[in-house]
Design a protein around this motif. Structure first.
Motif, mmCIF file in Angstrom:
data_model
loop_
_atom_site.group_PDB
_atom_site.id
_atom_site.type_symbol
_atom_site.label_atom_id
_atom_site.label_comp_id
_atom_site.label_asym_id
_atom_site.label_seq_id
_atom_site.Cartn_x
_atom_site.Cartn_y
_atom_site.Cartn_z
ATOM 1 N N ILE A 27 0.794 -1.238 0.000
ATOM 2 C CA ILE A 27 0.000 0.000 0.000
ATOM 3 C C ILE A 27 0.824 1.285 0.000
ATOM 4 N N SER A 48 -1.091 5.896 -4.289
ATOM 5 C CA SER A 48 -1.844 5.004 -3.413
ATOM 6 C C SER A 48 -2.575 5.820 -2.357
ATOM 7 N N ALA A 50 -4.442 4.782 0.317
ATOM 8 C CA ALA A 50 -4.691 3.532 1.027
ATOM 9 C C ALA A 50 -5.751 3.685 2.114
ATOM 10 N N TYR A 73 -9.130 0.182 -3.407
ATOM 11 C CA TYR A 73 -9.043 -0.584 -2.161
ATOM 12 C C TYR A 73 -10.455 -0.852 -1.652
#
Length: 168
Positions: A27, A48, A50, A73
């Motif tokens: 991540i 990213s 995350a 995600y």
């Protein structure tokens, strides 16, 4: 008849480090760019966000072309489980789902990786064509992940990756 099939690829890998270190490599952009769909020297971009619902993106530049991997995600339960989507829009509009889970061991952790692969069908395909495509998608994905997971293992255990050299 459906215009796609689904194939499941399941793999596992042991690491001599704790799960949180391996989880982070999935991540954190500064780690992702070293092993996930790219190499540090060919990586053009890594993003990213995350968090659940956040997106990720990697752009790898090889042989004059950009290869883009993107996804979202879905589950982030550090350091136990990660679920995210995976798509390479330049090749297909299909979206796979990756589930990565971690179990502690005496010497580190085991990672279990499951990819739900969508295999698009072409018009007029027979069952034999479909079976062949499913096997090719499965085996090709497995070979790619094996290579990436070896890089991931080197990265988290030693801090660097011995990238293969091109001897052409």
């Amino acid at each position: 008849m459906s215009n796609q099939s689904n194939v499941t690829l399941t793999m596992s890998k042991s690491f001599e480090v704790e799960a949180d270190k391996v989880f982070s490599a999935w991540i954190q952009p500064e780690l992702m760019k070293k092993w996930l769909f790219t190499m540090e020297m060919t990586n053009k971009e890594t993003k990213s966000d995350a968090e659940e619902g956040g997106s990720w993106e990697i752009v790898d530049h090889r042989e004059g072309k950009d290869y883009r991997a993107i996804g979202e995600y879905r589950v982030i339960n550090a350091p136990n489980k990660l679920v995210k989507t995976f798509k390479m829009p330049q090749f297909s509009d299909t979206e796979d789902v990756l589930t990565i889970s971690f179990e502690p061991t005496d010497s580190g952790c085991n990672m279990t990786f499951v990819q739900k692969i969508v295999v698009p069908h072409e018009e007029g395909w027979t069952q034999e064509d479909i079976d062949k495509a499913c096997k090719e998608y499965h085996d090709g994905s497995k070979a790619g992940w094996e290579m990436m997971f070896e890089g991931l293992k080197q990265l988290v255990e030693t801090g660097k990756i011995d990238y293969p050299t091109d001897n052409n």
